[in-house]
Design a protein around this motif. Structure first.
Motif: not given
Length: 219
Positions: A188-196
């Motif tokens: 399980l690969r989770l990539t955060p996005s801090f833009e929206e």
């Protein structure tokens, strides 16, 4: 004596019935519950909206050694297909109200409310309150404690590739900190996005749990 014997027999029968029912409930709770859920083509964002083309999901459940089964699925643009079987016999479920009919009902209800309001009664609008940062941090801490206990009580296999983010970058950062404390599967690969605020990717989860262990998790 006859009346006393009759009352004693009734009491004994009730006690035997309750004891048998308790044993059946315990046996059912000790039977593994198997769940599998998958979603593909997820692409949700604040700017572009939700439910893009190609989205599909499926949910399957088996309990009581397969005597109770549920299979539900939906492809983009199609109605939900679900099948429930008990002891191998299909069980009819209530038909799902389409979005058009639901919108029509809401419109009729709204029109009736407006007519009532025209008689002098003022409509009251319930406002929503956003959680403060310290409240969100507290909730995430409690969620991490519960999820860690839940994973120890169940066998979880998860695979996927998701990009996620919240409107507030601080919440995304706190979720990242919580994620590193859970020891999630490598598949399980989770990539955060801090833009929206967004959620994009695919997910496949398989869960096997004994319902009686929830008593230990919740307490």
């Amino acid at each position: 004596m006859a009346a006393v014997d009759l009352v004693a027999a009734i009491v004994a029968g009730v006690l035997w019935f309750l004891a048998g029912f308790f044993v059946l409930v315990v046996l059912a709770l000790c039977t593994p519950l198997r769940l599998s859920a998958s979603a593909y083509g997820i692409d949700i964002s604040e700017a572009e909206g939700i439910w893009p083309d190609g989205f599909r999901w499926r949910l399957r459940m088996a309990w009581l050694l397969g005597l109770l089964q549920l299979d539900a699925r939906q492809d983009m643009g199609e109605p939900v297909r679900r099948r429930v079987t008990l002891f191998g016999i299909p069980v009819r479920t209530a038909p799902k109200v389409s979005s058009e009919k639901r919108s029509a009902r809401i419109g009729v209800a709204g029109g009736a409310g407006e007519k009532k309001g025209s008689g002098g009664r003022k409509s009251q609008k319930v406002g929503s309150r956003r959680l403060a940062p310290h409240e969100i941090r507290s909730l995430l801490g409690e969620a991490g404690w519960f999820l860690r206990r839940l994973r120890r009580a169940a066998r979880v296999h998860a695979a996927g590739d998701l990009v996620y983010g919240f409107s507030d970058p601080a919440v995304t950062g706190w979720c990242e900190g919580l994620r590193h404390t859970l020891n999630l599967p490598r598949q399980l690969r989770l990539t955060p996005s801090f833009e929206e605020g967004r959620l994009q990717g695919w997910l496949d989860v398989q869960l096997t749990v004994y319902p009686i262990t929830y008593v230990w998790v919740v307490t």
